[in-house]
Design a protein around this motif. Structure first.
Motif, PDB file in Angstrom:
ATOM      1  N   MET A   1       2.587  16.379  -1.629  1.00 24.95           N
ATOM      2  CA  MET A   1       3.401  15.740  -2.642  1.00 24.95           C
ATOM      3  C   MET A   1       2.543  15.012  -3.670  1.00 24.95           C
ATOM      4  SD  MET A   1       6.531  13.084  -2.139  1.00 24.95           S
ATOM      5  CE  MET A   1       5.739  11.529  -1.947  1.00 24.95           C
ATOM      6  N   LEU A   2       1.660  14.134  -3.241  1.00 26.78           N
ATOM      7  CA  LEU A   2       0.824  13.356  -4.156  1.00 26.78           C
ATOM      8  C   LEU A   2      -0.637  13.772  -4.073  1.00 26.78           C
ATOM      9  CD1 LEU A   2       2.320   9.840  -3.264  1.00 26.78           C
ATOM     10  CD2 LEU A   2       2.992  11.306  -5.159  1.00 26.78           C
ATOM     11  N   ARG A   3      -0.876  14.958  -3.579  1.00 22.12           N
ATOM     12  CA  ARG A   3      -2.226  15.402  -3.256  1.00 22.12           C
ATOM     13  C   ARG A   3      -3.242  15.239  -4.383  1.00 22.12           C
ATOM     14  NH1 ARG A   3      -2.196  20.495  -0.162  1.00 22.12           N
ATOM     15  NH2 ARG A   3      -2.048  19.014   1.509  1.00 22.12           N
ATOM     16  N   TYR A   4      -2.896  15.536  -5.623  1.00 24.40           N
ATOM     17  CA  TYR A   4      -3.875  15.520  -6.711  1.00 24.40           C
ATOM     18  C   TYR A   4      -3.762  14.284  -7.602  1.00 24.40           C
ATOM     19  CZ  TYR A   4      -4.421  20.231  -5.069  1.00 24.40           C
ATOM     20  OH  TYR A   4      -4.630  21.314  -4.258  1.00 24.40           O
ATOM     21  N   LEU A   5      -3.011  13.321  -7.188  1.00 22.53           N
ATOM     22  CA  LEU A   5      -2.825  12.088  -7.942  1.00 22.53           C
ATOM     23  C   LEU A   5      -4.111  11.265  -7.914  1.00 22.53           C
ATOM     24  CD1 LEU A   5      -0.481  10.601  -9.400  1.00 22.53           C
ATOM     25  CD2 LEU A   5      -0.104   9.370  -7.266  1.00 22.53           C
ATOM     26  N   THR A   6      -4.536  10.774  -9.075  1.00 20.09           N
ATOM     27  CA  THR A   6      -5.746   9.950  -9.120  1.00 20.09           C
ATOM     28  C   THR A   6      -5.451   8.488  -9.441  1.00 20.09           C
ATOM     29  OG1 THR A   6      -6.122  10.494 -11.448  1.00 20.09           O
ATOM     30  CG2 THR A   6      -7.243  11.866  -9.797  1.00 20.09           C
ATOM     31  N   ASN A   7      -4.269   8.190  -9.963  1.00 22.88           N
ATOM     32  CA  ASN A   7      -3.920   6.823 -10.336  1.00 22.88           C
ATOM     33  C   ASN A   7      -2.505   6.536  -9.841  1.00 22.88           C
ATOM     34  OD1 ASN A   7      -3.218   4.432 -11.680  1.00 22.88           O
ATOM     35  ND2 ASN A   7      -4.446   4.965 -13.471  1.00 22.88           N
ATOM     36  N   LEU A   8      -2.354   5.444  -9.070  1.00 16.69           N
ATOM     37  CA  LEU A   8      -1.044   5.091  -8.537  1.00 16.69           C
ATOM     38  C   LEU A   8      -0.811   3.599  -8.741  1.00 16.69           C
ATOM     39  CD1 LEU A   8       1.526   5.933  -7.006  1.00 16.69           C
ATOM     40  CD2 LEU A   8       0.276   5.509  -4.871  1.00 16.69           C
ATOM     41  N   ASN A   9       0.244   3.278  -9.477  1.00 17.61           N
ATOM     42  CA  ASN A   9       0.591   1.885  -9.751  1.00 17.61           C
ATOM     43  C   ASN A   9       1.883   1.541  -9.013  1.00 17.61           C
ATOM     44  OD1 ASN A   9       1.297  -0.610 -10.737  1.00 17.61           O
ATOM     45  ND2 ASN A   9       0.909  -0.093 -12.875  1.00 17.61           N
ATOM     46  N   ASP A  34      -3.067   0.307  -7.609  1.00 12.83           N
ATOM     47  CA  ASP A  34      -2.581  -1.042  -7.887  1.00 12.83           C
ATOM     48  C   ASP A  34      -1.445  -1.358  -6.934  1.00 12.83           C
ATOM     49  OD1 ASP A  34      -1.615  -3.459  -8.851  1.00 12.83           O
ATOM     50  OD2 ASP A  34      -1.647  -2.830 -10.951  1.00 12.83           O
ATOM     51  N   ILE A  35      -1.739  -2.236  -5.979  1.00  4.80           N
ATOM     52  CA  ILE A  35      -0.708  -2.709  -5.049  1.00  4.80           C
ATOM     53  C   ILE A  35      -0.546  -4.225  -5.193  1.00  4.80           C
ATOM     54  CG2 ILE A  35      -0.814  -0.814  -3.390  1.00  4.80           C
ATOM     55  CD1 ILE A  35      -2.670  -2.595  -1.656  1.00  4.80           C
ATOM     56  N   SER A  36      -0.804  -4.711  -6.400  1.00  2.00           N
ATOM     57  CA  SER A  36      -0.662  -6.144  -6.636  1.00  2.00           C
ATOM     58  C   SER A  36       0.789  -6.568  -6.464  1.00  2.00           C
ATOM     59  CB  SER A  36      -1.168  -6.512  -8.034  1.00  2.00           C
ATOM     60  OG  SER A  36      -0.454  -5.826  -9.035  1.00  2.00           O
ATOM     61  N   TYR A  37       0.962  -7.728  -5.868  1.00  2.00           N
ATOM     62  CA  TYR A  37       2.280  -8.324  -5.641  1.00  2.00           C
ATOM     63  C   TYR A  37       3.211  -7.414  -4.846  1.00  2.00           C
ATOM     64  CZ  TYR A  37       0.340 -11.655  -8.859  1.00  2.00           C
ATOM     65  OH  TYR A  37      -0.502 -12.572  -9.442  1.00  2.00           O
ATOM     66  N   CYS A  38       2.648  -6.661  -3.934  1.00  2.00           N
ATOM     67  CA  CYS A  38       3.426  -5.837  -3.004  1.00  2.00           C
ATOM     68  C   CYS A  38       3.399  -6.531  -1.649  1.00  2.00           C
ATOM     69  CB  CYS A  38       2.835  -4.433  -2.900  1.00  2.00           C
ATOM     70  SG  CYS A  38       3.066  -3.415  -4.349  1.00  2.00           S
ATOM     71  N   THR A  39       4.227  -7.519  -1.499  1.00  5.04           N
ATOM     72  CA  THR A  39       4.187  -8.351  -0.293  1.00  5.04           C
ATOM     73  C   THR A  39       4.704  -7.628   0.954  1.00  5.04           C
ATOM     74  OG1 THR A  39       6.323  -9.318  -0.907  1.00  5.04           O
ATOM     75  CG2 THR A  39       4.333 -10.499  -1.601  1.00  5.04           C
ATOM     76  N   GLY A  40       5.232  -6.442   0.785  1.00  2.28           N
ATOM     77  CA  GLY A  40       5.692  -5.659   1.927  1.00  2.28           C
ATOM     78  C   GLY A  40       4.577  -4.876   2.602  1.00  2.28           C
ATOM     79  N   VAL A  56     -11.102   5.906  -3.737  1.00  2.00           N
ATOM     80  CA  VAL A  56     -10.663   4.772  -4.567  1.00  2.00           C
ATOM     81  C   VAL A  56     -11.875   4.029  -5.106  1.00  2.00           C
ATOM     82  CG1 VAL A  56      -9.455   2.561  -4.565  1.00  2.00           C
ATOM     83  CG2 VAL A  56      -8.442   4.533  -3.425  1.00  2.00           C
ATOM     84  N   GLN A  57     -11.881   3.861  -6.429  1.00  2.00           N
ATOM     85  CA  GLN A  57     -12.940   3.129  -7.116  1.00  2.00           C
ATOM     86  C   GLN A  57     -12.470   1.744  -7.541  1.00  2.00           C
ATOM     87  OE1 GLN A  57     -14.140   5.639 -10.362  1.00  2.00           O
ATOM     88  NE2 GLN A  57     -14.308   7.400  -9.027  1.00  2.00           N
ATOM     89  N   HIS A  58     -11.194   1.639  -7.857  1.00  2.00           N
ATOM     90  CA  HIS A  58     -10.628   0.366  -8.310  1.00  2.00           C
ATOM     91  C   HIS A  58      -9.318   0.121  -7.576  1.00  2.00           C
ATOM     92  CE1 HIS A  58      -9.281  -2.883 -10.914  1.00  2.00           C
ATOM     93  NE2 HIS A  58      -8.110  -2.291 -10.895  1.00  2.00           N
ATOM     94  N   ILE A  59      -9.194  -1.089  -7.024  1.00  2.00           N
ATOM     95  CA  ILE A  59      -7.944  -1.450  -6.357  1.00  2.00           C
ATOM     96  C   ILE A  59      -7.579  -2.870  -6.753  1.00  2.00           C
ATOM     97  CG2 ILE A  59      -9.091  -2.224  -4.237  1.00  2.00           C
ATOM     98  CD1 ILE A  59      -6.572  -1.009  -2.749  1.00  2.00           C
ATOM     99  N   ASP A  60      -6.308  -3.070  -6.996  1.00  2.00           N
ATOM    100  CA  ASP A  60      -5.786  -4.397  -7.333  1.00  2.00           C
ATOM    101  C   ASP A  60      -4.879  -4.846  -6.197  1.00  2.00           C
ATOM    102  OD1 ASP A  60      -4.705  -6.715  -8.403  1.00  2.00           O
ATOM    103  OD2 ASP A  60      -4.368  -5.842 -10.379  1.00  2.00           O
TER     104      ASP A  60
END
Length: 135
Positions: A1-9, A34-40, A56-60
């Motif tokens: 489903m998301l196999r080739y995704l490079t950016n996920l917000n 980006d999983i900022s403010y994902c308290t779950g 992953v090179q950048h994570i929030d």
């Protein structure tokens, strides 16, 4: 489903541990997350997903006050990580020094950790440590 995704917000969403793990298992080529403010999303889930975060090179992770230095260290252990945004997380000078002394890419200055002051405190802590202990 998301196999080739490079950016996920997913910032500020109500994503749960279970759904986050499902997404990470099917998105093995992520470079920006980006999983900022994902308290779950719990700290345990970060550990469970770590093997799917190799690209992953950048994570929030800002605003996720449920996360501690253990989650940050887990993310620092990923082979391609370059930047971790961690606004609103309690990271003491001792914790920052731990990151510098534990992860070679951080000690070399290749890794960047952005905190509430919007700068990378790692070089400052490293310099301060070196001046104190002539390291």
């Amino acid at each position: 489903m998301l196999r080739y995704l490079t950016n996920l917000n997913l910032a500020s969403t109500q994503v749960t541990d279970r759904h986050f793990l499902q997404m990470m298992q099917s998105s093995t080529t992520l470079e920006v997350l980006d999983i900022s403010y994902c308290t779950g999303i719990s700290q345990v889930t970060i550990f469970q997903a770590r093997d799917n975060l190799d690209y992953v090179q950048h994570i929030d992770i800002s605003g996720n006050t449920q996360l501690t230095i253990l989650a940050v260290a887990c993310l620092c252990s990923r082979p391609n990580i370059a930047t971790i945004q961690a606004h609103a997380l309690e990271l003491s000078p001792e914790v920052l020094l731990f990151l510098i002394k534990t992860f070679e890419f951080v000690a070399r200055g290749d890794g960047e950790l952005e905190t509430d002051d919007s700068y990378n405190p790692l070089p400052i802590i490293d310099t301060f440590y070196g001046e104190l202990f002539n390291d």
